[in-house]
Scaffold this motif. Structure first.
Motif, PDB file in Angstrom:
ATOM      1  N   LEU A  29       0.697  -1.331  -0.064  1.00 18.70           N
ATOM      2  CA  LEU A  29      -0.039  -0.026   0.031  1.00 18.70           C
ATOM      3  C   LEU A  29       0.683   1.146   0.058  1.00 18.70           C
ATOM      4  N   LEU A  30       1.980   1.229   0.896  1.00 14.79           N
ATOM      5  CA  LEU A  30       2.724   2.577   0.871  1.00 14.79           C
ATOM      6  C   LEU A  30       3.374   2.557  -0.548  1.00 14.79           C
ATOM      7  N   ALA A  31       3.859   1.716  -1.129  1.00 14.22           N
ATOM      8  CA  ALA A  31       4.491   1.853  -2.573  1.00 14.22           C
ATOM      9  C   ALA A  31       3.625   2.403  -3.450  1.00 14.22           C
ATOM     10  N   ARG A  32       2.367   2.122  -3.441  1.00 19.24           N
ATOM     11  CA  ARG A  32       1.365   2.475  -4.308  1.00 19.24           C
ATOM     12  C   ARG A  32       1.099   3.925  -4.101  1.00 19.24           C
ATOM     13  N   GLU A  33       1.308   4.315  -2.778  1.00 22.64           N
ATOM     14  CA  GLU A  33       0.772   5.708  -2.380  1.00 22.64           C
ATOM     15  C   GLU A  33       1.852   6.655  -2.879  1.00 22.64           C
ATOM     16  N   LEU A  34       3.231   6.038  -2.535  1.00 25.30           N
ATOM     17  CA  LEU A  34       4.535   6.782  -3.148  1.00 25.30           C
ATOM     18  C   LEU A  34       4.422   6.915  -4.629  1.00 25.30           C
ATOM     19  N   ALA A  35       4.209   6.013  -5.364  1.00 24.53           N
ATOM     20  CA  ALA A  35       3.957   6.111  -6.869  1.00 24.53           C
ATOM     21  C   ALA A  35       2.915   7.198  -7.127  1.00 24.53           C
ATOM     22  N   ARG A  36       1.630   7.223  -6.606  1.00 25.44           N
ATOM     23  CA  ARG A  36       0.867   8.237  -6.777  1.00 25.44           C
ATOM     24  C   ARG A  36       1.062   9.721  -6.462  1.00 25.44           C
ATOM     25  N   LEU A  37       2.352   9.911  -5.919  1.00 22.89           N
ATOM     26  CA  LEU A  37       2.975  10.935  -5.449  1.00 22.89           C
ATOM     27  C   LEU A  37       4.036  11.331  -6.364  1.00 22.89           C
ATOM     28  N   GLY A  38       4.401  10.241  -7.204  1.00 22.57           N
ATOM     29  CA  GLY A  38       5.518  10.634  -8.146  1.00 22.57           C
ATOM     30  C   GLY A  38       6.850  10.137  -7.919  1.00 22.57           C
ATOM     31  N   TYR A  39       6.906   9.126  -6.921  1.00 15.35           N
ATOM     32  CA  TYR A  39       8.406   8.770  -6.613  1.00 15.35           C
ATOM     33  C   TYR A  39       8.534   7.689  -7.887  1.00 15.35           C
ATOM     34  N   PRO A  40       9.860   8.152  -8.350  1.00 16.46           N
ATOM     35  CA  PRO A  40      10.149   7.246  -9.735  1.00 16.46           C
ATOM     36  C   PRO A  40      10.537   5.773  -9.524  1.00 16.46           C
ATOM     37  N   GLY A  41      10.990   5.370  -8.367  1.00 18.15           N
ATOM     38  CA  GLY A  41      11.241   4.150  -8.067  1.00 18.15           C
ATOM     39  C   GLY A  41      10.087   3.210  -8.291  1.00 18.15           C
TER      40      GLY A  41
ATOM     41  N   GLY B 267       3.192   8.020   8.507  1.00 16.14           N
ATOM     42  CA  GLY B 267       2.617   6.574   8.496  1.00 16.14           C
ATOM     43  C   GLY B 267       3.741   5.482   8.203  1.00 16.14           C
ATOM     44  N   ALA B 268       4.688   5.747   7.338  1.00 24.73           N
ATOM     45  CA  ALA B 268       5.815   4.981   7.151  1.00 24.73           C
ATOM     46  C   ALA B 268       6.918   5.035   8.163  1.00 24.73           C
ATOM     47  N   LEU B 269       7.121   6.045   8.691  1.00 26.17           N
ATOM     48  CA  LEU B 269       8.060   6.053   9.860  1.00 26.17           C
ATOM     49  C   LEU B 269       7.373   5.296  10.987  1.00 26.17           C
ATOM     50  N   ALA B 270       6.126   5.032  11.206  1.00 26.83           N
ATOM     51  CA  ALA B 270       5.611   4.304  12.387  1.00 26.83           C
ATOM     52  C   ALA B 270       5.653   2.973  12.315  1.00 26.83           C
ATOM     53  N   MET B 271       5.775   2.268  11.050  1.00 16.53           N
ATOM     54  CA  MET B 271       5.952   0.891  10.719  1.00 16.53           C
ATOM     55  C   MET B 271       7.070   0.303  11.099  1.00 16.53           C
TER      56      MET B 271
END
Length: 239
Positions: free
Chosen positions: A73-85, A105-109
């Motif tokens: 889920l975090l990977a998809r959310e980063l993708a929506r924000l434009g993270y190229p990776g 949210g990511a730091l809390a994981m």
């Protein structure tokens, strides 16, 4: 979203109140109240305005991380924000999140994939206008100031190495200064937790000065990040 942001977004786009009200499915009078600060801007209006006028995701409402947040889920959310990776995930359905909410949210994981860990300083470099008071307050409420401080320090080190991000240094330096007095004594992990005593001892021995300063148990360094240097391999993908 502030009333000023709402009003400026509309006027910059050349839209009348009547046109925007029609697109938001509200009355012109209610829109006028929001623009004049007589009514708060509801979350659904803020999301629609960001979409209509292509505003920064920083204008999206802050949200509480979902209890069942996963690496995927975090990977998809980063993708929506434009993270190229994670560009290959951009077409996956879902709503875009405010970078502040995503970062915290990511730091809390407790168990974060290494590619996701690498992306966290990028959020601080890519997006501008973080509310220091809000970000630090939310981090302190969840005892995340050490992890956040380390992420900010990594972002600063990248800004010093890569001129594409040099303009971010003043804001990040201020954020680091505000965070520093609230450092926690207890040691924390950053990303994947080290379970064996032997591995923990090795990481502690080989971690950077920044990781040691923030009491973070990780061997991650700025030079490990894929966007740390401005060269032919990264220019096509970052920022």
């Amino acid at each position: 979203m502030s009333s000023k942001t709402l009003r400026e977004a509309r006027t910059k786009a050349g839209w009348t109140q009547e046109r925007l009200a029609r697109n938001l499915c509200v009355t012109q009078a209610y829109l006028s109240f929001m623009e004049n600060g007589q009514r708060p801007v509801p979350d659904y209006v803020a999301r629609k305005v960001v979409h209509l006028f292509k505003l920064s995701p920083m204008e999206l409402p802050l949200s509480v991380p979902e209890k069942r947040t996963t690496n995927d889920l975090l990977a998809r959310e980063l993708a929506r924000l434009g993270y190229p990776g994670f560009s290959y995930l951009r077409k996956k359905p879902g709503r875009m999140r405010n970078p502040t909410s995503l970062l915290l949210g990511a730091l809390a994981m407790g168990d974060l994939d290494s590619r996701l860990v690498e992306a966290l300083p990028w959020l601080l470099l890519r997006f501008e206008g973080f509310s220091v008071e809000t970000l630090v307050g939310m981090a302190k409420a969840r005892d995340l100031q050490n992890r956040l401080g380390f992420a900010v320090t990594l972002a600063l080190e990248v800004a010093a190495r890569n001129p594409l991000y040099a303009h971010r240094e003043p804001e990040l330096r201020h954020l680091q200064t505000v965070l520093d007095p609230s450092r926690l004594v207890n040691e924390v992990t950053f990303g994947r937790g080290e379970t064996s005593n032997r591995m923990r001892a090795w990481v502690k021995e080989n971690r950077s000065d920044a990781a040691n300063h923030w009491n973070v148990l990780t061997d991650l360094k700025a030079e490990h990040l894929p966007y740390a240097n401005r060269d032919s391999r990264t220019l096509g993908r970052f920022p």
